[in-house]
Design a protein around this motif. Structure first.
Motif, mmCIF file in Angstrom:
data_model
loop_
_atom_site.group_PDB
_atom_site.id
_atom_site.type_symbol
_atom_site.label_atom_id
_atom_site.label_comp_id
_atom_site.label_asym_id
_atom_site.label_seq_id
_atom_site.Cartn_x
_atom_site.Cartn_y
_atom_site.Cartn_z
ATOM 1 N N SER A 92 0.844 -1.194 0.000
ATOM 2 C CA SER A 92 0.000 0.000 0.000
ATOM 3 C C SER A 92 0.880 1.246 0.000
ATOM 4 C CB SER A 92 -0.948 0.008 1.201
ATOM 5 O OG SER A 92 -0.214 -0.084 2.402
ATOM 6 N N ARG A 93 2.116 1.098 0.557
ATOM 7 C CA ARG A 93 3.097 2.189 0.538
ATOM 8 C C ARG A 93 4.465 1.585 0.270
ATOM 9 N NH1 ARG A 93 1.699 4.828 6.146
ATOM 10 N NH2 ARG A 93 2.768 2.912 6.634
ATOM 11 N N GLY A 94 5.312 2.343 -0.377
ATOM 12 C CA GLY A 94 6.684 1.900 -0.617
ATOM 13 C C GLY A 94 6.770 0.774 -1.625
ATOM 14 N N HIS A 95 8.004 0.372 -1.925
ATOM 15 C CA HIS A 95 8.249 -0.628 -2.953
ATOM 16 C C HIS A 95 8.629 -1.991 -2.391
ATOM 17 C CE1 HIS A 95 12.326 0.466 -1.987
ATOM 18 N NE2 HIS A 95 12.201 1.662 -2.562
ATOM 19 N N GLY A 96 8.975 -2.072 -1.128
ATOM 20 C CA GLY A 96 9.349 -3.347 -0.523
ATOM 21 C C GLY A 96 10.685 -3.894 -0.986
ATOM 22 N N LEU A 97 11.439 -3.115 -1.739
ATOM 23 C CA LEU A 97 12.752 -3.552 -2.211
ATOM 24 C C LEU A 97 13.778 -3.400 -1.100
ATOM 25 C CD1 LEU A 97 12.667 -1.757 -5.656
ATOM 26 C CD2 LEU A 97 12.713 -4.238 -5.326
ATOM 27 N N GLU A 98 14.654 -4.396 -0.980
ATOM 28 C CA GLU A 98 15.737 -4.324 -0.007
ATOM 29 C C GLU A 98 16.912 -5.146 -0.501
ATOM 30 O OE1 GLU A 98 14.238 -7.917 2.935
ATOM 31 O OE2 GLU A 98 13.782 -5.859 3.501
ATOM 32 N N GLY A 99 18.077 -4.912 0.087
ATOM 33 C CA GLY A 99 19.267 -5.699 -0.224
ATOM 34 C C GLY A 99 19.618 -5.684 -1.706
ATOM 35 N N GLU A 100 19.962 -6.872 -2.215
ATOM 36 C CA GLU A 100 20.365 -7.017 -3.620
ATOM 37 C C GLU A 100 19.221 -6.704 -4.586
ATOM 38 O OE1 GLU A 100 23.470 -7.653 -4.887
ATOM 39 O OE2 GLU A 100 24.109 -7.370 -2.817
ATOM 40 N N ALA A 101 17.979 -6.902 -4.156
ATOM 41 C CA ALA A 101 16.834 -6.565 -5.012
ATOM 42 C C ALA A 101 16.784 -5.057 -5.254
ATOM 43 C CB ALA A 101 15.534 -7.066 -4.388
ATOM 44 N N LEU A 102 16.995 -4.274 -4.205
ATOM 45 C CA LEU A 102 17.011 -2.824 -4.347
ATOM 46 C C LEU A 102 18.186 -2.384 -5.218
ATOM 47 C CD1 LEU A 102 15.987 0.000 -3.658
ATOM 48 C CD2 LEU A 102 17.270 -0.137 -1.503
ATOM 49 N N THR A 103 19.346 -2.973 -5.006
ATOM 50 C CA THR A 103 20.524 -2.654 -5.822
ATOM 51 C C THR A 103 20.257 -2.967 -7.289
ATOM 52 O OG1 THR A 103 21.996 -3.068 -3.954
ATOM 53 C CG2 THR A 103 22.989 -3.129 -6.162
ATOM 54 N N GLU B 244 19.677 -15.237 -13.532
ATOM 55 C CA GLU B 244 19.638 -15.839 -12.203
ATOM 56 C C GLU B 244 18.359 -15.436 -11.491
ATOM 57 O OE1 GLU B 244 24.394 -15.960 -11.108
ATOM 58 O OE2 GLU B 244 23.135 -14.433 -10.150
ATOM 59 N N LEU B 245 17.715 -16.411 -10.873
ATOM 60 C CA LEU B 245 16.680 -16.121 -9.886
ATOM 61 C C LEU B 245 17.426 -15.965 -8.569
ATOM 62 C CD1 LEU B 245 13.775 -18.650 -10.573
ATOM 63 C CD2 LEU B 245 13.741 -16.183 -10.913
ATOM 64 N N ARG B 246 17.130 -14.877 -7.849
ATOM 65 C CA ARG B 246 17.807 -14.615 -6.581
ATOM 66 C C ARG B 246 16.785 -14.263 -5.508
ATOM 67 N NH1 ARG B 246 22.277 -10.198 -8.564
ATOM 68 N NH2 ARG B 246 23.423 -11.518 -10.008
ATOM 69 N N GLN B 247 17.184 -14.433 -4.273
ATOM 70 C CA GLN B 247 16.425 -13.914 -3.145
ATOM 71 C C GLN B 247 16.882 -12.471 -2.931
ATOM 72 O OE1 GLN B 247 15.371 -17.827 -0.583
ATOM 73 N NE2 GLN B 247 17.219 -16.795 0.037
ATOM 74 N N PRO B 248 16.079 -11.645 -2.257
ATOM 75 C CA PRO B 248 16.468 -10.242 -2.058
ATOM 76 C C PRO B 248 17.832 -10.060 -1.391
ATOM 77 C CG PRO B 248 14.158 -10.491 -1.587
ATOM 78 C CD PRO B 248 14.701 -11.885 -1.806
ATOM 79 N N ASP B 249 18.288 -11.030 -0.598
ATOM 80 C CA ASP B 249 19.608 -10.909 0.029
ATOM 81 C C ASP B 249 20.738 -11.331 -0.904
ATOM 82 O OD1 ASP B 249 19.528 -13.698 -0.049
ATOM 83 O OD2 ASP B 249 19.557 -13.953 2.124
ATOM 84 N N GLY B 250 20.394 -11.716 -2.143
ATOM 85 C CA GLY B 250 21.384 -12.099 -3.141
ATOM 86 C C GLY B 250 21.596 -13.591 -3.271
ATOM 87 N N THR B 251 21.007 -14.407 -2.387
ATOM 88 C CA THR B 251 21.153 -15.859 -2.457
ATOM 89 C C THR B 251 20.644 -16.375 -3.798
ATOM 90 O OG1 THR B 251 20.873 -16.060 -0.065
ATOM 91 C CG2 THR B 251 20.510 -18.057 -1.375
ATOM 92 N N LEU B 252 21.472 -17.155 -4.472
ATOM 93 C CA LEU B 252 21.101 -17.720 -5.767
ATOM 94 C C LEU B 252 20.067 -18.825 -5.580
ATOM 95 C CD1 LEU B 252 21.630 -17.978 -8.856
ATOM 96 C CD2 LEU B 252 23.400 -19.648 -8.273
ATOM 97 N N VAL B 253 18.979 -18.744 -6.337
ATOM 98 C CA VAL B 253 17.948 -19.776 -6.329
ATOM 99 C C VAL B 253 18.140 -20.710 -7.526
ATOM 100 C CG1 VAL B 253 15.451 -20.225 -6.475
ATOM 101 C CG2 VAL B 253 16.299 -18.283 -5.133
ATOM 102 N N GLU B 254 18.367 -20.117 -8.705
ATOM 103 C CA GLU B 254 18.513 -20.916 -9.932
ATOM 104 C C GLU B 254 19.175 -20.071 -11.011
ATOM 105 O OE1 GLU B 254 15.628 -23.358 -13.079
ATOM 106 O OE2 GLU B 254 14.790 -22.604 -11.206
ATOM 107 N N SER B 255 20.033 -20.704 -11.805
ATOM 108 C CA SER B 255 20.651 -20.051 -12.967
ATOM 109 C C SER B 255 19.978 -20.542 -14.232
ATOM 110 C CB SER B 255 22.141 -20.375 -13.040
ATOM 111 O OG SER B 255 22.818 -19.856 -11.934
ATOM 112 N N PHE B 256 19.966 -19.692 -15.265
ATOM 113 C CA PHE B 256 19.384 -20.070 -16.544
ATOM 114 C C PHE B 256 20.014 -19.222 -17.640
ATOM 115 C CE2 PHE B 256 16.738 -16.846 -14.572
ATOM 116 C CZ PHE B 256 16.457 -15.954 -15.587
ATOM 117 N N GLU B 257 19.769 -19.590 -18.880
ATOM 118 C CA GLU B 257 20.247 -18.831 -20.033
ATOM 119 C C GLU B 257 19.107 -18.621 -21.006
ATOM 120 O OE1 GLU B 257 23.535 -20.633 -22.022
ATOM 121 O OE2 GLU B 257 24.915 -20.215 -20.371
#
Length: 185
Positions: free
Chosen positions: A11-22, A161-174
């Motif tokens: 409802s407010r803000g973007h919710g971006l943090e960590g590597e997602a915000l970067t 790459e699929l990543r979590q907001p803290d930068g943790t790699l979930v999956e790589s793809f091309e």
């Protein structure tokens, strides 16, 4: 770099943090597959991104739906992306949506579950939700030019790459694309 997000649900803000915000701040192009929920969240997202191409989702307010299309095509990094929030018909519905738009990648959201599915016709990418994962991993995606870059046939290859907001790699793809110029519909 291309960054992909969906399902902000704020409802407010973007919710971006960590590597997602970067990623949102540093990307050349940001694609969002809908469900900002409020115009305030959409505007907060726009403030962080140099270039944002978004669609609206089923949970978006009328103010957001009035500003964003239901679907769009974005050509970036030599790849053609067809973007929608959700598509009836499940995986096959998304494939048909991509095929009808000559897409290399279909970006969708709605499930809040980060997934990548390679099909014969196109790559299906759901970045998940960076801010409201609803029991799934929080997620977003990034794509960058692959180390070997351009192929001799004029195709471009992007490493994703699929990543979590803290930068943790979930999956790589091309993904390999044949788009020639960056543009949108």
């Amino acid at each position: 770099m291309i960054a992909i997000f969906s399902d902000t649900h704020r409802s407010r803000g973007h919710g971006l943090e960590g590597e997602a915000l970067t990623a949102a701040r540093e990307a050349d192009v940001v694609i969002h597959a809908g469900d900002f929920t409020s115009a305030t969240a959409l505007e907060a997202f726009q403030d962080e991104c140099e270039v944002l191409y978004a669609v609206h989702g089923n949970a978006d307010s009328a103010a957001v739906r009035d500003r964003l299309p239901t679907a769009r095509v974005v050509e970036a990094g030599g790849v053609r992306f067809a973007v929608t929030h959700r598509r009836d018909g499940g995986e096959m519905g998304r494939v048909m949506f991509g095929r009808s738009r000559d897409a290399d990648v279909v970006v969708s959201g709605h499930s809040h579950r980060p997934t990548v599915v390679e099909t014969e016709d196109c790559l299906l990418v759901n970045p998940g939700s960076h801010a409201d994962p609803r029991g799934n991993r929080p997620g977003f995606a990034v794509l960058e030019e692959a180390v070997d870059g351009e192929h001799t046939t004029g195709e471009t290859r992007l490493a994703g790459e699929l990543r979590q907001p803290d930068g943790t790699l979930v999956e790589s793809f091309e993904v390999t694309g044949t788009a020639t110029a960056d543009q949108t519909e």
